[in-house]
Design a protein around this motif. Structure first.
Motif, PDB file in Angstrom:
ATOM      1  N   MET A  11      84.797  51.013  58.372  1.00  0.00           N
ATOM      2  CA  MET A  11      83.708  50.485  59.202  1.00  0.00           C
ATOM      3  C   MET A  11      84.278  49.697  60.382  1.00  0.00           C
ATOM      4  O   MET A  11      83.552  49.080  61.147  1.00  0.00           O
ATOM      5  CB  MET A  11      82.788  49.580  58.372  1.00  0.00           C
ATOM      6  N   GLY A  12      85.596  49.730  60.514  1.00  0.00           N
ATOM      7  CA  GLY A  12      86.272  49.046  61.601  1.00  0.00           C
ATOM      8  C   GLY A  12      87.726  48.804  61.256  1.00  0.00           C
ATOM      9  O   GLY A  12      88.232  49.315  60.253  1.00  0.00           O
ATOM     10  N   ALA A  13      88.390  48.023  62.075  1.00  0.00           N
ATOM     11  CA  ALA A  13      89.797  47.686  61.831  1.00  0.00           C
ATOM     12  C   ALA A  13      90.169  46.495  62.697  1.00  0.00           C
ATOM     13  O   ALA A  13      89.534  46.215  63.716  1.00  0.00           O
ATOM     14  CB  ALA A  13      90.697  48.877  62.144  1.00  0.00           C
ATOM     15  N   ILE A  14      91.224  45.794  62.266  1.00  0.00           N
ATOM     16  CA  ILE A  14      91.770  44.697  63.061  1.00  0.00           C
ATOM     17  C   ILE A  14      93.256  44.954  63.286  1.00  0.00           C
ATOM     18  O   ILE A  14      93.890  45.688  62.534  1.00  0.00           O
ATOM     19  CB  ILE A  14      91.580  43.321  62.388  1.00  0.00           C
ATOM     20  N   ALA A  15      93.793  44.339  64.337  1.00  0.00           N
ATOM     21  CA  ALA A  15      95.213  44.486  64.645  1.00  0.00           C
ATOM     22  C   ALA A  15      95.757  43.146  65.099  1.00  0.00           C
ATOM     23  O   ALA A  15      95.008  42.195  65.362  1.00  0.00           O
ATOM     24  CB  ALA A  15      95.411  45.548  65.721  1.00  0.00           C
ATOM     25  N   SER A  16      97.084  43.059  65.181  1.00  0.00           N
ATOM     26  CA  SER A  16      97.742  41.834  65.636  1.00  0.00           C
ATOM     27  C   SER A  16      97.153  41.389  66.968  1.00  0.00           C
ATOM     28  O   SER A  16      96.806  42.215  67.813  1.00  0.00           O
ATOM     29  CB  SER A  16      99.243  42.075  65.786  1.00  0.00           C
ATOM     30  N   GLY A  17      97.080  40.078  67.148  1.00  0.00           N
ATOM     31  CA  GLY A  17      96.471  39.547  68.361  1.00  0.00           C
ATOM     32  C   GLY A  17      94.971  39.441  68.247  1.00  0.00           C
ATOM     33  O   GLY A  17      94.278  39.208  69.234  1.00  0.00           O
ATOM     34  N   ASP A  18      94.457  39.629  67.012  1.00  0.00           N
ATOM     35  CA  ASP A  18      93.029  39.523  66.719  1.00  0.00           C
ATOM     36  C   ASP A  18      92.195  40.599  67.412  1.00  0.00           C
ATOM     37  O   ASP A  18      91.004  40.414  67.660  1.00  0.00           O
ATOM     38  CB  ASP A  18      92.491  38.132  67.087  1.00  0.00           C
TER      39      ASP A  18
ATOM     40  N   LEU B 265      89.178  48.077  57.962  1.00  0.00           N
ATOM     41  CA  LEU B 265      88.082  47.388  57.277  1.00  0.00           C
ATOM     42  C   LEU B 265      87.273  48.452  56.542  1.00  0.00           C
ATOM     43  O   LEU B 265      86.546  49.236  57.164  1.00  0.00           O
ATOM     44  CB  LEU B 265      87.187  46.651  58.277  1.00  0.00           C
ATOM     45  N   GLY B 266      87.417  48.490  55.222  1.00  0.00           N
ATOM     46  CA  GLY B 266      86.719  49.494  54.443  1.00  0.00           C
ATOM     47  C   GLY B 266      85.340  49.028  54.019  1.00  0.00           C
ATOM     48  O   GLY B 266      85.105  47.827  53.808  1.00  0.00           O
ATOM     49  N   VAL B 267      84.400  49.960  53.924  1.00  0.00           N
ATOM     50  CA  VAL B 267      83.086  49.642  53.369  1.00  0.00           C
ATOM     51  C   VAL B 267      83.305  49.069  51.967  1.00  0.00           C
ATOM     52  O   VAL B 267      84.067  49.641  51.179  1.00  0.00           O
ATOM     53  CB  VAL B 267      82.205  50.907  53.314  1.00  0.00           C
ATOM     54  N   PRO B 268      82.695  47.921  51.630  1.00  0.00           N
ATOM     55  CA  PRO B 268      83.012  47.217  50.376  1.00  0.00           C
ATOM     56  C   PRO B 268      82.983  48.091  49.125  1.00  0.00           C
ATOM     57  O   PRO B 268      83.826  47.928  48.242  1.00  0.00           O
ATOM     58  CB  PRO B 268      81.942  46.124  50.316  1.00  0.00           C
ATOM     59  N   TRP B 269      82.060  49.027  49.026  1.00  0.00           N
ATOM     60  CA  TRP B 269      81.956  49.851  47.809  1.00  0.00           C
ATOM     61  C   TRP B 269      82.598  51.223  47.985  1.00  0.00           C
ATOM     62  O   TRP B 269      82.539  52.056  47.091  1.00  0.00           O
ATOM     63  CB  TRP B 269      80.489  50.023  47.410  1.00  0.00           C
TER      64      TRP B 269
ATOM     65  N   PRO C 248      77.211  39.068  55.854  1.00  0.00           N
ATOM     66  CA  PRO C 248      78.129  38.376  54.944  1.00  0.00           C
ATOM     67  C   PRO C 248      79.159  39.315  54.322  1.00  0.00           C
ATOM     68  O   PRO C 248      80.326  38.932  54.142  1.00  0.00           O
ATOM     69  CB  PRO C 248      77.200  37.791  53.871  1.00  0.00           C
ATOM     70  N   GLN C 249      78.760  40.535  53.992  1.00  0.00           N
ATOM     71  CA  GLN C 249      79.706  41.498  53.436  1.00  0.00           C
ATOM     72  C   GLN C 249      80.779  41.871  54.455  1.00  0.00           C
ATOM     73  O   GLN C 249      81.965  41.967  54.112  1.00  0.00           O
ATOM     74  CB  GLN C 249      78.962  42.755  52.967  1.00  0.00           C
ATOM     75  N   PHE C 250      80.363  42.054  55.705  1.00  0.00           N
ATOM     76  CA  PHE C 250      81.324  42.378  56.750  1.00  0.00           C
ATOM     77  C   PHE C 250      82.287  41.219  56.985  1.00  0.00           C
ATOM     78  O   PHE C 250      83.503  41.419  57.098  1.00  0.00           O
ATOM     79  CB  PHE C 250      80.609  42.725  58.056  1.00  0.00           C
ATOM     80  N   GLU C 251      81.779  39.999  57.054  1.00  0.00           N
ATOM     81  CA  GLU C 251      82.620  38.830  57.289  1.00  0.00           C
ATOM     82  C   GLU C 251      83.620  38.630  56.150  1.00  0.00           C
ATOM     83  O   GLU C 251      84.769  38.235  56.383  1.00  0.00           O
ATOM     84  CB  GLU C 251      81.762  37.577  57.470  1.00  0.00           C
ATOM     85  N   ALA C 252      83.190  38.907  54.917  1.00  0.00           N
ATOM     86  CA  ALA C 252      84.100  38.782  53.770  1.00  0.00           C
ATOM     87  C   ALA C 252      85.219  39.816  53.867  1.00  0.00           C
ATOM     88  O   ALA C 252      86.392  39.504  53.606  1.00  0.00           O
ATOM     89  CB  ALA C 252      83.323  38.963  52.462  1.00  0.00           C
ATOM     90  N   ALA C 253      84.873  41.035  54.245  1.00  0.00           N
ATOM     91  CA  ALA C 253      85.885  42.079  54.402  1.00  0.00           C
ATOM     92  C   ALA C 253      86.854  41.742  55.534  1.00  0.00           C
ATOM     93  O   ALA C 253      88.066  41.963  55.430  1.00  0.00           O
ATOM     94  CB  ALA C 253      85.208  43.423  54.669  1.00  0.00           C
TER      95      ALA C 253
ATOM     96  N   ALA D  24      87.666  38.691  56.636  1.00  0.00           N
ATOM     97  CA  ALA D  24      88.533  37.584  56.209  1.00  0.00           C
ATOM     98  C   ALA D  24      89.656  38.092  55.305  1.00  0.00           C
ATOM     99  O   ALA D  24      90.818  37.689  55.446  1.00  0.00           O
ATOM    100  CB  ALA D  24      87.706  36.527  55.482  1.00  0.00           C
ATOM    101  N   ALA D  25      89.311  38.982  54.380  1.00  0.00           N
ATOM    102  CA  ALA D  25      90.317  39.537  53.472  1.00  0.00           C
ATOM    103  C   ALA D  25      91.342  40.367  54.244  1.00  0.00           C
ATOM    104  O   ALA D  25      92.548  40.315  53.970  1.00  0.00           O
ATOM    105  CB  ALA D  25      89.640  40.382  52.397  1.00  0.00           C
ATOM    106  N   ALA D  26      90.874  41.118  55.236  1.00  0.00           N
ATOM    107  CA  ALA D  26      91.771  41.956  56.033  1.00  0.00           C
ATOM    108  C   ALA D  26      92.732  41.098  56.862  1.00  0.00           C
ATOM    109  O   ALA D  26      93.905  41.448  57.023  1.00  0.00           O
ATOM    110  CB  ALA D  26      90.956  42.865  56.944  1.00  0.00           C
ATOM    111  N   ARG D  27      92.241  39.990  57.376  1.00  0.00           N
ATOM    112  CA  ARG D  27      93.110  39.106  58.158  1.00  0.00           C
ATOM    113  C   ARG D  27      94.219  38.508  57.289  1.00  0.00           C
ATOM    114  O   ARG D  27      95.368  38.389  57.729  1.00  0.00           O
ATOM    115  CB  ARG D  27      92.277  37.994  58.798  1.00  0.00           C
ATOM    116  N   LEU D  28      93.886  38.157  56.060  1.00  0.00           N
ATOM    117  CA  LEU D  28      94.897  37.639  55.138  1.00  0.00           C
ATOM    118  C   LEU D  28      95.951  38.696  54.840  1.00  0.00           C
ATOM    119  O   LEU D  28      97.155  38.410  54.826  1.00  0.00           O
ATOM    120  CB  LEU D  28      94.238  37.167  53.835  1.00  0.00           C
ATOM    121  N   GLU D  29      95.506  39.911  54.572  1.00  0.00           N
ATOM    122  CA  GLU D  29      96.444  40.991  54.262  1.00  0.00           C
ATOM    123  C   GLU D  29      97.296  41.345  55.473  1.00  0.00           C
ATOM    124  O   GLU D  29      98.498  41.619  55.343  1.00  0.00           O
ATOM    125  CB  GLU D  29      95.678  42.222  53.780  1.00  0.00           C
TER     126      GLU D  29
END
Length: 221
Positions: free
Chosen positions: A70-77, A60-64, A94-99, A101-106
């Motif tokens: 600023m974090g990361a996600i892995a399989s199994g949530d 999870l990259g800082v938006p700019w 809201p910026q974190f939640e948007a990042a 959501a995008a990371a989960r899709l990718e």
């Protein structure tokens, strides 16, 4: 003068020499973090005569400033959040939640693309050697390790974090998330992982797929 790896494949071969104790065992699997960790993991798996799989994780990259984790996600949530980085970078909820959501899709896209209808390897009771091309903040690796620890009865018996390069305090940052830490270089002056490679070009989806497919083929006599 600081040593440089010519490329990720060379880094993987160097790393494999530090993991000789795990060679030719029937309870060892190499889990590479896509995308840059796969060329490294491929060489490690080949040298150790171990199977190779991917451990799906997404930074999870800082938006700019996407390279700043600023974090990361892995399989199994599994989720790791660097709260101090969120505060320092003034990232809003809201910026974190948007990042996120995008990371989960990718992550879902990559899982479907790289696995090619293959399920994740059964690693219950195995020694899992988790490989990446290096570690900076440790956010991505921490999320990956949390995913492994969260598998319960399907979790590996031992987790080894294996890296070509990381900061001097990398093992301390990972703490008890790993049972063993192996690293080729731990330089005093560390700005980025790419600093220690001659060629640190982006690893493509096609390269990941090609290496995973090659790893599935039986070795030639």
């Amino acid at each position: 003068m600081q040593r440089l790896f010519p490329n990720r494949a060379d880094a993987g071969r160097s790393l494999a020499r530090h993991l000789r104790a795990y060679a030719k065992r029937n309870d060892v699997i190499v889990l590479a973090l896509p995308r840059g960790g796969v060329p490294v993991g491929f060489e490690v798996a080949a040298a150790l005569h171990a199977p190779l799989d991917v451990l799906m994780v997404r930074k999870l990259g800082v938006p700019w400033q996407e390279e700043l984790a600023m974090g990361a996600i892995a399989s199994g949530d599994a989720l790791y959040v660097d709260r101090s980085m969120l505060r320092e970078a003034a990232v809003t909820e809201p910026q974190f939640e948007a990042a996120l959501a995008a990371a989960r899709l990718e992550l879902a896209r990559r899982e479907a693309l790289y696995r090619d209808n293959r399920g994740a390897a059964n690693i219950a009771g195995w020694t899992a050697i988790v490989v990446d091309d290096g570690m900076a903040t440790g956010a991505t690796l921490k999320a990956a390790l949390r995913a492994l620890r969260g598998l319960g009865t399907r979790a590996p018996a031992k987790i080894v974090a294996a890296l070509p390069v990381a900061p001097t305090d990398a093992e301390l940052r990972l703490g008890d998330a790993v049972d063993e830490f192996v690293c080729v270089l731990t330089p005093q002056v560390f700005f980025s992982v790419g600093q220690f490679y001659d060629d640190f070009g982006e690893t493509s989806d096609d390269e990941v797929r090609t290496l995973l497919a090659a790893a599935l083929k039986p070795p030639q006599p």
